[in-house]
Design a protein around this motif. Structure first.
Motif, PDB file in Angstrom:
ATOM      1  N   ILE A  89      57.115  48.483  47.365  1.00  0.00           N
ATOM      2  CA  ILE A  89      56.692  47.675  48.515  1.00  0.00           C
ATOM      3  C   ILE A  89      55.265  48.026  48.911  1.00  0.00           C
ATOM      4  O   ILE A  89      54.448  47.137  49.214  1.00  0.00           O
ATOM      5  CB  ILE A  89      57.664  47.881  49.692  1.00  0.00           C
ATOM      6  N   GLU A  90      54.940  49.314  48.928  1.00  0.00           N
ATOM      7  CA  GLU A  90      53.586  49.756  49.288  1.00  0.00           C
ATOM      8  C   GLU A  90      52.543  49.156  48.340  1.00  0.00           C
ATOM      9  O   GLU A  90      51.496  48.666  48.784  1.00  0.00           O
ATOM     10  CB  GLU A  90      53.505  51.284  49.262  1.00  0.00           C
ATOM     11  N   GLU A  91      52.822  49.207  47.053  1.00  0.00           N
ATOM     12  CA  GLU A  91      51.862  48.708  46.073  1.00  0.00           C
ATOM     13  C   GLU A  91      51.673  47.196  46.194  1.00  0.00           C
ATOM     14  O   GLU A  91      50.555  46.684  46.085  1.00  0.00           O
ATOM     15  CB  GLU A  91      52.318  49.070  44.650  1.00  0.00           C
ATOM     16  N   LEU A  92      52.760  46.471  46.422  1.00  0.00           N
ATOM     17  CA  LEU A  92      52.657  45.020  46.560  1.00  0.00           C
ATOM     18  C   LEU A  92      51.900  44.664  47.833  1.00  0.00           C
ATOM     19  O   LEU A  92      51.105  43.710  47.855  1.00  0.00           O
ATOM     20  CB  LEU A  92      54.050  44.391  46.569  1.00  0.00           C
ATOM     21  N   GLY A  93      52.126  45.429  48.901  1.00  0.00           N
ATOM     22  CA  GLY A  93      51.383  45.208  50.144  1.00  0.00           C
ATOM     23  C   GLY A  93      49.892  45.408  49.951  1.00  0.00           C
ATOM     24  O   GLY A  93      49.069  44.616  50.443  1.00  0.00           O
ATOM     25  N   LYS A  94      49.520  46.462  49.219  1.00  0.00           N
ATOM     26  CA  LYS A  94      48.101  46.713  48.940  1.00  0.00           C
ATOM     27  C   LYS A  94      47.488  45.571  48.128  1.00  0.00           C
ATOM     28  O   LYS A  94      46.331  45.192  48.336  1.00  0.00           O
ATOM     29  CB  LYS A  94      47.950  48.028  48.180  1.00  0.00           C
ATOM     30  N   ARG A  95      48.275  45.018  47.215  1.00  0.00           N
ATOM     31  CA  ARG A  95      47.768  43.925  46.392  1.00  0.00           C
ATOM     32  C   ARG A  95      47.503  42.682  47.239  1.00  0.00           C
ATOM     33  O   ARG A  95      46.486  41.992  47.063  1.00  0.00           O
ATOM     34  CB  ARG A  95      48.744  43.595  45.266  1.00  0.00           C
ATOM     35  N   VAL A  96      48.417  42.380  48.172  1.00  0.00           N
ATOM     36  CA  VAL A  96      48.221  41.218  49.045  1.00  0.00           C
ATOM     37  C   VAL A  96      46.973  41.411  49.903  1.00  0.00           C
ATOM     38  O   VAL A  96      46.152  40.491  50.048  1.00  0.00           O
ATOM     39  CB  VAL A  96      49.463  41.003  49.938  1.00  0.00           C
ATOM     40  N   VAL A  97      46.811  42.595  50.471  1.00  0.00           N
ATOM     41  CA  VAL A  97      45.636  42.871  51.309  1.00  0.00           C
ATOM     42  C   VAL A  97      44.351  42.747  50.489  1.00  0.00           C
ATOM     43  O   VAL A  97      43.347  42.180  50.957  1.00  0.00           O
ATOM     44  CB  VAL A  97      45.743  44.280  51.945  1.00  0.00           C
ATOM     45  N   LYS A  98      44.366  43.243  49.268  1.00  0.00           N
ATOM     46  CA  LYS A  98      43.184  43.150  48.397  1.00  0.00           C
ATOM     47  C   LYS A  98      42.826  41.693  48.118  1.00  0.00           C
ATOM     48  O   LYS A  98      41.641  41.310  48.151  1.00  0.00           O
ATOM     49  CB  LYS A  98      43.445  43.891  47.089  1.00  0.00           C
ATOM     50  N   LEU A  99      43.842  40.857  47.846  1.00  0.00           N
ATOM     51  CA  LEU A  99      43.592  39.437  47.597  1.00  0.00           C
ATOM     52  C   LEU A  99      42.998  38.749  48.822  1.00  0.00           C
ATOM     53  O   LEU A  99      42.098  37.898  48.706  1.00  0.00           O
ATOM     54  CB  LEU A  99      44.897  38.737  47.191  1.00  0.00           C
ATOM     55  N   LEU A 100      43.484  39.141  50.000  1.00  0.00           N
ATOM     56  CA  LEU A 100      42.962  38.559  51.239  1.00  0.00           C
ATOM     57  C   LEU A 100      41.531  39.025  51.497  1.00  0.00           C
ATOM     58  O   LEU A 100      40.660  38.232  51.859  1.00  0.00           O
ATOM     59  CB  LEU A 100      43.867  38.937  52.411  1.00  0.00           C
ATOM     60  N   ARG A 101      41.275  40.291  51.285  1.00  0.00           N
ATOM     61  CA  ARG A 101      39.946  40.861  51.543  1.00  0.00           C
ATOM     62  C   ARG A 101      38.881  40.239  50.632  1.00  0.00           C
ATOM     63  O   ARG A 101      37.714  40.148  51.014  1.00  0.00           O
ATOM     64  CB  ARG A 101      39.980  42.374  51.333  1.00  0.00           C
ATOM     65  N   GLN A 102      39.280  39.822  49.465  1.00  0.00           N
ATOM     66  CA  GLN A 102      38.314  39.211  48.547  1.00  0.00           C
ATOM     67  C   GLN A 102      37.734  37.918  49.108  1.00  0.00           C
ATOM     68  O   GLN A 102      36.646  37.489  48.696  1.00  0.00           O
ATOM     69  CB  GLN A 102      38.996  38.925  47.205  1.00  0.00           C
ATOM     70  N   ASN A 103      38.454  37.307  50.058  1.00  0.00           N
ATOM     71  CA  ASN A 103      38.006  36.034  50.635  1.00  0.00           C
ATOM     72  C   ASN A 103      37.578  36.161  52.093  1.00  0.00           C
ATOM     73  O   ASN A 103      37.558  35.171  52.821  1.00  0.00           O
ATOM     74  CB  ASN A 103      39.126  34.992  50.507  1.00  0.00           C
ATOM     75  N   GLY A 104      37.272  37.375  52.512  1.00  0.00           N
ATOM     76  CA  GLY A 104      36.759  37.571  53.864  1.00  0.00           C
ATOM     77  C   GLY A 104      37.807  38.078  54.843  1.00  0.00           C
ATOM     78  O   GLY A 104      38.900  38.507  54.455  1.00  0.00           O
ATOM     79  N   PRO A 105      37.486  38.036  56.153  1.00  0.00           N
ATOM     80  CA  PRO A 105      38.421  38.537  57.173  1.00  0.00           C
ATOM     81  C   PRO A 105      39.674  37.672  57.258  1.00  0.00           C
ATOM     82  O   PRO A 105      39.666  36.502  56.881  1.00  0.00           O
ATOM     83  CB  PRO A 105      37.596  38.465  58.466  1.00  0.00           C
TER      84      PRO A 105
END
Length: 526
Positions: free
Chosen positions: A274-290
């Motif tokens: 769960i932790e790793e998947l959460g980090k992946r979602v945050v990384k995808l969001l951060r790539q496109n700004g706030p």
């Protein structure tokens, strides 16, 4: 002549006989000697063989003992986060150290060894079993309370059982959502936690010889010392079958409040998956700004439970009513949706939420991550929000179906993923003050008072109604909304305490002030 011949032949025969006896004797002696030498050699070889066998046996025995020791240490280390092996092995050298229990990363990555806190030694008063109820965050806060209670009663806590009978019917066990080994080992200096009862006590459980009860809501620690502890000492095992909101928000000793925080912010860690998947979602969001996380609490179960049906058609209202009557533990059946909405007791609709975000000047280019289940009414109800904020995303749109395959039909695991993304967002906006909204709010305070907009639904719906009928212009509406929420962004503040009305006061986990700021700094910031 005859006598002479006879005599000489006799002598010859006697000599021949003697010669034969001599050679025969030598032969016998030679054979006996050979046999004796061979026998001695066999004995020597036998001795050597026995010694070799003894050495091999000793090596095998020693290797077996050492191997068994390693296996016991490994098993107990991974099970309890420490070596709980038999006493006979305590003095033996271990071939498995705590440092080697963790995966070795490449030499270029520097990872400090994990240091476990020292185990707390105390007289065990018994065993506490708990069955949590509700959704993920309702159970999360209950677990924190139960660990704290177990510690101050000096009892052994069994890893809590999660709710599988609620509306969501999630079959997840504790270890499916939380890192159970970290949970046990990180709190070992406060309380002993076991994955299951010892074998001798399991039989009592199987025979039903366990006292089960629900503790009184919002009780302070003295209730547990004087009412609950005697029951544990009497029955040895006590099972608490409802654990939500069982420890008071306020009036508890400082060490109790701080332990609740430690369990919540350090002891409860989601599984690595769960932790790793959460980090992946945050990384995808951060790539496109706030990005802003919107906890849009507009699912079917929420509306049926609350009786709120603003914007729903007749067919939908009837469907929600039927669902409310279908669940007998939802006690309130006849509900006036309009009155409840005006009192601020309904979750904001997607349409109302769009107006509130625009009035607060949330940038339309922001990504809006929807942390929620299926929105009731689907695209029809989400149309105005999608028009105002085109970058609407969900975990289902960011990830491949294969990434979420193991999370399907496990609502608590999906909620855990949303929880992680909510913590990392630039702004967090809940549309209803449920358990997730409260616990995430408190966790974001702990992380440095990250911006959390707490919508005042009662004032907000009144302003929206005035704007809708034209009694307020957009500028007037927007200014009023900003003024209303100027001090509702998660800044340091004191919890509201209402004596004798604990349900109406501020929730401990939404603002664990004892773990954040001193009273002086809180006072100066108000």
């Amino acid at each position: 002549m005859c006598k002479i011949e006879s005599s000489s032949s006799c002598c010859s025969e006697e000599k021949e006989s003697r010669r034969r006896r001599r050679w025969w004797g030598i032969g016998i002696g030679f054979d006996m000697g050979v046999k004796i030498v061979v026998s001695d050699e066999k004995k020597e070889k036998s001795k050597v063989s026995n010694k070799s066998k003894m050495k091999v046996w000793m090596v095998r025995a020693t290797s077996s003992v050492l191997l068994w020791t390693c296996i016991v240490n490994l098993t107990n280390l991974t099970t309890y986060g420490e070596v709980w092996g038999p006493r006979v092995l305590k003095g033996w050298p271990s071939c498995f150290t705590q440092e080697s229990a963790y995966l070795k990363l490449p030499s270029s990555v520097s990872t400090p060894p994990r240091v476990l806190p020292p185990k707390r030694v105390y007289k065990n008063n018994g065993y506490l079993m708990v069955s949590c109820n509700g959704g993920l965050n309702q159970m999360r806060s209950a677990i924190c309370d139960m660990v704290t209670i177990a510690r101050y009663l000096n009892v052994t806590l069994i890893v809590p059982e999660l709710d599988k009978t609620s509306f969501w019917a999630d079959p997840s066990e504790f270890q499916d959502i939380f890192d159970v080994d970290h949970f046990i080992s990180s709190l070992r200096d406060e309380v002993r936690i076991l994955k299951e009862l010892p074998p001798r006590l399991k039989k009592r459980l199987e025979l039903g010889k366990v006292h089960t009860m629900a503790p009184v809501s919002w009780s302070d620690i003295s209730y547990y010392n004087y009412q609950i502890l005697p029951l544990i000492q009497k029955y040895k095992i006590l099972h608490l079958n409802r654990t939500d909101a069982r420890l008071a928000n306020n009036g508890q000793p400082m060490e109790i409040q701080k332990l609740r925080c430690r369990v919540n912010f350090n002891g409860l860690r989601f599984t690595p998956q769960i932790e790793e998947l959460g980090k992946r979602v945050v990384k995808l969001l951060r790539q496109n700004g706030p990005f802003l996380v919107l906890h849009l609490r507009y699912e079917m179960d929420m509306l049926a439970f609350s009786g709120c049906s603003q914007g729903c058609n007749t067919e939908e209202v009837n469907e929600l009513t039927r669902m409310r009557y279908a669940y007998p533990w939802w006690k309130e059946k006849i509900i006036n949706s309009d009155l409840k909405r005006k009192d601020g007791l309904c979750p904001l609709t997607p349409e109302e939420t769009a107006l509130a975000l625009r009035a607060l000047d949330i940038d339309p280019s922001y990504q809006i991550y929807i942390a929620a289940g299926e929105i009731y009414g689907g695209d029809r109800r989400m149309a105005s929000l999608a028009e105002a904020y085109p970058k609407l995303v969900r975990k289902e749109t960011l990830l491949n179906p294969a990434d979420l395959r193991f999370f399907q039909n496990h609502s608590s695991q999906m909620a855990a993923l949303d929880y992680l993304v909510s913590l990392e967002s630039d702004i967090f906006v809940p549309t209803y003050d449920g358990n997730m909204a409260k616990v995430v709010e408190g966790h974001r305070r702990y992380l440095g008072y990250k911006r959390t907009i707490l919508l005042d639904r009662r004032l907000l719906v009144d302003l929206i109604d005035k704007y809708t009928v034209g009694s307020l212009s957009w500028d007037e509406f927007s200014t009023a909304v900003k003024e209303t929420h100027a001090h509702r962004s998660g800044q340091p503040t004191k919890r509201l305490i209402i004596p004798d009305r604990p349900k109406e006061e501020d929730y401990f986990y939404s603002n664990p002030q004892e773990c954040l700021e001193s009273d002086e700094s809180l006072s100066s910031s108000m």
